[in-house]
Each structure stands twice: as C-alpha cells, then as structure tokens.
Design a protein around this motif. Structure first.
Motif, PDB file in Angstrom:
ATOM      1  N   GLY A 255      -1.963   5.498  -6.742  1.00  0.00           N
ATOM      2  CA  GLY A 255      -1.407   5.492  -8.091  1.00  0.00           C
ATOM      3  C   GLY A 255      -2.445   5.158  -9.133  1.00  0.00           C
ATOM      4  N   HIS A 256      -3.320   4.244  -8.791  1.00  0.00           N
ATOM      5  CA  HIS A 256      -4.364   3.850  -9.729  1.00  0.00           C
ATOM      6  C   HIS A 256      -5.384   4.964  -9.907  1.00  0.00           C
ATOM      7  N   LEU A 257      -5.703   5.649  -8.815  1.00  0.00           N
ATOM      8  CA  LEU A 257      -6.597   6.804  -8.912  1.00  0.00           C
ATOM      9  C   LEU A 257      -6.031   7.847  -9.866  1.00  0.00           C
ATOM     10  N   TRP A 258      -4.720   8.086  -9.759  1.00  0.00           N
ATOM     11  CA  TRP A 258      -4.083   9.064 -10.642  1.00  0.00           C
ATOM     12  C   TRP A 258      -4.159   8.599 -12.100  1.00  0.00           C
ATOM     13  N   LEU A 259      -3.862   7.313 -12.357  1.00  0.00           N
ATOM     14  CA  LEU A 259      -3.883   6.798 -13.720  1.00  0.00           C
ATOM     15  C   LEU A 259      -5.276   6.901 -14.329  1.00  0.00           C
ATOM     16  N   ARG A 260      -6.288   6.510 -13.564  1.00  0.00           N
ATOM     17  CA  ARG A 260      -7.661   6.595 -14.087  1.00  0.00           C
ATOM     18  C   ARG A 260      -8.049   8.040 -14.359  1.00  0.00           C
ATOM     19  N   GLY A 261      -7.612   8.934 -13.501  1.00  0.00           N
ATOM     20  CA  GLY A 261      -7.903  10.347 -13.736  1.00  0.00           C
ATOM     21  C   GLY A 261      -7.235  10.862 -14.995  1.00  0.00           C
ATOM     22  N   LEU A 262      -6.006  10.414 -15.250  1.00  0.00           N
ATOM     23  CA  LEU A 262      -5.294  10.817 -16.460  1.00  0.00           C
ATOM     24  C   LEU A 262      -6.016  10.306 -17.704  1.00  0.00           C
ATOM     25  N   VAL A 263      -6.425   9.040 -17.690  1.00  0.00           N
ATOM     26  CA  VAL A 263      -7.132   8.459 -18.829  1.00  0.00           C
ATOM     27  C   VAL A 263      -8.440   9.205 -19.080  1.00  0.00           C
ATOM     28  N   ALA A 264      -9.173   9.501 -18.006  1.00  0.00           N
ATOM     29  CA  ALA A 264     -10.442  10.222 -18.160  1.00  0.00           C
ATOM     30  C   ALA A 264     -10.214  11.620 -18.723  1.00  0.00           C
ATOM     31  N   ARG A 265      -9.148  12.275 -18.273  1.00  0.00           N
ATOM     32  CA  ARG A 265      -8.868  13.626 -18.755  1.00  0.00           C
ATOM     33  C   ARG A 265      -8.463  13.630 -20.230  1.00  0.00           C
ATOM     34  N   LEU A 266      -7.676  12.637 -20.635  1.00  0.00           N
ATOM     35  CA  LEU A 266      -7.180  12.597 -22.002  1.00  0.00           C
ATOM     36  C   LEU A 266      -8.238  12.141 -23.007  1.00  0.00           C
ATOM     37  N   PHE A 267      -9.121  11.230 -22.576  1.00  0.00           N
ATOM     38  CA  PHE A 267     -10.011  10.584 -23.551  1.00  0.00           C
ATOM     39  C   PHE A 267     -11.493  10.709 -23.242  1.00  0.00           C
ATOM     40  N   GLY A 268     -11.846  11.082 -22.020  1.00  0.00           N
ATOM     41  CA  GLY A 268     -13.245  11.074 -21.652  1.00  0.00           C
ATOM     42  C   GLY A 268     -14.004  12.290 -22.116  1.00  0.00           C
ATOM     43  N   ASP A 269     -15.206  12.073 -22.636  1.00  0.00           N
ATOM     44  CA  ASP A 269     -16.090  13.200 -22.943  1.00  0.00           C
ATOM     45  C   ASP A 269     -17.525  12.919 -22.472  1.00  0.00           C
ATOM     46  N   LEU A 270     -17.660  11.947 -21.551  1.00  0.00           N
ATOM     47  CA  LEU A 270     -18.964  11.639 -20.946  1.00  0.00           C
ATOM     48  C   LEU A 270     -18.924  12.028 -19.478  1.00  0.00           C
ATOM     49  N   PRO A 271     -20.094  12.360 -18.884  1.00  0.00           N
ATOM     50  CA  PRO A 271     -20.121  12.687 -17.448  1.00  0.00           C
ATOM     51  C   PRO A 271     -19.606  11.518 -16.621  1.00  0.00           C
TER      52      PRO A 271
ATOM     53  N   VAL B 258       0.820  -1.196   0.000  1.00  0.00           N
ATOM     54  CA  VAL B 258       0.000   0.000   0.000  1.00  0.00           C
ATOM     55  C   VAL B 258       0.863   1.258   0.000  1.00  0.00           C
ATOM     56  N   ARG B 259       0.431   2.254  -0.714  1.00  0.00           N
ATOM     57  CA  ARG B 259       1.137   3.533  -0.763  1.00  0.00           C
ATOM     58  C   ARG B 259       0.215   4.621  -0.218  1.00  0.00           C
ATOM     59  N   ALA B 260       0.750   5.459   0.624  1.00  0.00           N
ATOM     60  CA  ALA B 260      -0.065   6.523   1.214  1.00  0.00           C
ATOM     61  C   ALA B 260      -0.402   7.587   0.181  1.00  0.00           C
ATOM     62  N   SER B 261       0.485   7.779  -0.792  1.00  0.00           N
ATOM     63  CA  SER B 261       0.240   8.782  -1.823  1.00  0.00           C
ATOM     64  C   SER B 261       1.043   8.411  -3.061  1.00  0.00           C
ATOM     65  N   PHE B 262       0.759   9.102  -4.147  1.00  0.00           N
ATOM     66  CA  PHE B 262       1.504   8.862  -5.379  1.00  0.00           C
ATOM     67  C   PHE B 262       1.815  10.196  -6.018  1.00  0.00           C
ATOM     68  N   ASP B 263       3.091  10.450  -6.251  1.00  0.00           N
ATOM     69  CA  ASP B 263       3.544  11.671  -6.900  1.00  0.00           C
ATOM     70  C   ASP B 263       3.969  11.322  -8.325  1.00  0.00           C
ATOM     71  N   PRO B 264       3.127  11.631  -9.326  1.00  0.00           N
ATOM     72  CA  PRO B 264       3.459  11.211 -10.693  1.00  0.00           C
ATOM     73  C   PRO B 264       4.749  11.831 -11.226  1.00  0.00           C
ATOM     74  N   ALA B 265       5.097  13.011 -10.766  1.00  0.00           N
ATOM     75  CA  ALA B 265       6.300  13.669 -11.280  1.00  0.00           C
ATOM     76  C   ALA B 265       7.572  12.951 -10.846  1.00  0.00           C
ATOM     77  N   HIS B 266       7.521  12.250  -9.710  1.00  0.00           N
ATOM     78  CA  HIS B 266       8.724  11.599  -9.195  1.00  0.00           C
ATOM     79  C   HIS B 266       8.538  10.103  -8.944  1.00  0.00           C
ATOM     80  N   GLY B 267       7.309   9.603  -9.042  1.00  0.00           N
ATOM     81  CA  GLY B 267       7.038   8.200  -8.729  1.00  0.00           C
ATOM     82  C   GLY B 267       7.562   7.251  -9.789  1.00  0.00           C
ATOM     83  N   GLN B 268       7.911   6.045  -9.342  1.00  0.00           N
ATOM     84  CA  GLN B 268       8.356   4.979 -10.228  1.00  0.00           C
ATOM     85  C   GLN B 268       7.341   3.843 -10.135  1.00  0.00           C
ATOM     86  N   ARG B 269       6.668   3.540 -11.238  1.00  0.00           N
ATOM     87  CA  ARG B 269       5.680   2.467 -11.194  1.00  0.00           C
ATOM     88  C   ARG B 269       5.382   1.984 -12.608  1.00  0.00           C
TER      89      ARG B 269
END
Length: 305
Positions: free
Chosen positions: A288-304, A86-97
């Motif tokens: 980390g997964h929350l961040w990834l899903r948010g990135l995918v939604a931002r890049l490709f999502g156009d539905l509520p 488990v990770r307490a947080s994920f920093d995409p700018a510096h994280g390795q995953r």
C-alpha cells in the motif's frame, strides 16, 4: 537483558508514556485504568533498573535512559505492527486504508487538493489524516508507524529515512495585483527588494529559514513589518496590504487566482527549495505504501527517481 525477562506489553506503555508524559492520557489512549498504567510503570522501573520518569511541575520528564530508549522502542513496535498486519498486495480501486501524512501548512495548500481529487478517482476507499511536520515527536511517530509519509523540505528527516526528491523550485516575490511593484514583469533587484515592506514567514520544521540565512549572507536587509508562523493567512494579508512575501514558487502559483495576487522573480541569489517525500524503512516494501509513493511521484514529481 533477554526478551523473556520483560512483558512486551510494558514496552507499549513505555512508548505511550514517552509520547504523552501523562499517566491519565496514556490510560485513556490504551483503554486502561490509571492504576494499571502506574503499576506498569512500577514494573518497568524494577525491570530496567531506572526511574524512567521524574515528576515535574509541567508533567513527567523522562530520564536520560528513557530518552535513549525512545526511538529504538518506537521503531521496534512499528516493525512488529507492520509484520503482524502485512498485506500481500494492495488494490487501490477496492482497498480500504487510512494513510497519515506529515505536512506543513504550505504543503497542505499545495498537495491536498490534487491528491484528494486523485484518490476520489482512483482509490475511493483510501482516506488521509494529516499531522504537522513541526511536531517534535515526528521521527518517533514515523518509526512507530503512526505517520506513513512526510512531504516537504524537512531537514530534520534527512538522516535515517528513505527519501525521494519530487521537485525543485525557486523563491519568488508575491504581492497583490495593485502593488506598486506589480506593474512590471521584470525580476526584482536588490534595491527594490530593500525598499519594499515585507511579511516574513517563519514556517518552523521546514527549511524555509534558508531565505533569511541567504539574505544575511548577501547583506540584504528586509523591512519586515509583519512576521507570521505559517503560510495559512498569507494570501489574505497580501491581498489587503502593500506587503510582499518571499515564498516558494509553487505555493505562489496556488495563491495567484484565489487572492488576485501576482508573483515576480528575484534577481537575488537565493537557494532553491527541494521538496521530498520521506518514509521509514519498515514501510519501504509495504504494497500500500509503495502504491501511495508512486501516486505522489506521478502527481508531483518532475525529477529523476
């Protein structure tokens, strides 16, 4: 049975045997000897009171009881793995995953160029690994944490997984720029569609088969001259022939420039294609997964959301 009655390491062996159906491959994947894996299987049989696997000419076939255990064991091991890492947080700018994505070939064509460009700018330490959505063990691999996220139109994952609809798209006709039907901007009607020579894409593991179902319901028979299992060579085929293909609109837009193709809307009442991102419950709150899903939604999502 109580957990104290079984060595949990045996469940790891059971999980790998259910995936590989081969003692040698399991031994290699776990870094153990073949006799050690065989001994673990013997102990599992004694503990669970079932043969678990039967030797067949094509490999080891799981018994009905072993098949019943497959998904619960995979899910339990995945939950344990995530709890221990488990990770307490994920920093995409510096994280390795490294995230593993399940994609069809058309998904790779559409998602990966944009996604990799965004990762290079926002998360240089994040890498991706891709596996096919048509893999028969995809559900178990997502439950066990081996696959993080699936992207596409995937009816086999509609039950038991979290999902977010990203966009909907119609099906269009795709053809070379010099095709006889390419000279008009009008939508193609049923008569033109019937008279054309078609390439049909099967795309196993996705919902694109709904096109065939809809055409049959409409009584529209295609003249199929070529059937292919995936989209990867479709641009090359269309660029050099007078075949047309019925494809999702966003794939069509990706293929226009590289292959000098054009697309035409269809007057036929075909279903729309809805693309989701899907994930297992044990990753729902992973930072980390929350961040990834948010990135995918931002890049490709156009539905509520």
């Amino acid at each position: 049975m109580e957990l104290s009655e079984i060595d949990l390491n045996l469940l790891v062996v059971l999980h790998q045997l259910l995936r590989e159906r081969n003692v040698s491959r399991v031994a290699a994947s776990l870094g153990q000897s073949q006799p050690a894996v065989s001994n673990a299987l013997r102990r599992l049989r004694e503990c669970l009171g079932d043969e678990l696997f039967l030797r067949k000419p094509h490999g080891m076939e799981p018994t009905p009881y072993a098949q019943q255990l497959a998904e619960p064991v995979a899910q339990a091991l995945g939950t344990l793995r995530e709890a221990l890492n488990v990770r307490a947080s994920f920093d995409p700018a510096h994280g390795q995953r490294c995230f593993t994505l399940a994609l069809s070939d058309v998904g790779e064509i559409y998602f990966l160029p944009v996604l990799m460009d965004a990762l290079a700018a926002e998360a240089p330490g994040v890498t991706l690994r891709c596996v096919p959505v048509a893999h028969e063990a995809l559900r178990e691999e997502m439950a066990s944490g081996q696959v993080d996220l699936a992207l596409g139109s995937l009816p086999q994952l509609q039950s038991g997984f979290f999902q977010q609809a990203l966009f909907r798209q119609p099906y269009v006709a795709l053809m070379r720029a010099g095709h006889p039907l390419a000279g008009t901007r009008k939508a193609l009607g049923a008569a033109q569609y019937r008279q054309a020579a078609h390439v049909r894409v099967v795309a196993a593991g996705t919902s694109h088969g709904q096109v065939d179902t809809a055409l049959e319901r409409l009584g529209v028979a295609r003249q199929v001259h070529l059937t292919v299992p995936h989209y990867v060579a479709l641009g090359h085929v269309l660029a050099e022939t007078d075949l047309i293909a019925t494809v999702p609109e966003r794939f069509a837009r990706r293929a226009l420039g590289p292959f000098d193709l054009v697309m035409r809307p269809l007057l036929l009442r075909l279903p729309t294609n809805t693309i989701h991102q899907l994930w297992h419950a044990h990753l729902h709150r992973d930072p980390g997964h929350l961040w990834l899903r948010g990135l995918v939604a931002r890049l490709f999502g156009d539905l509520p959301a």
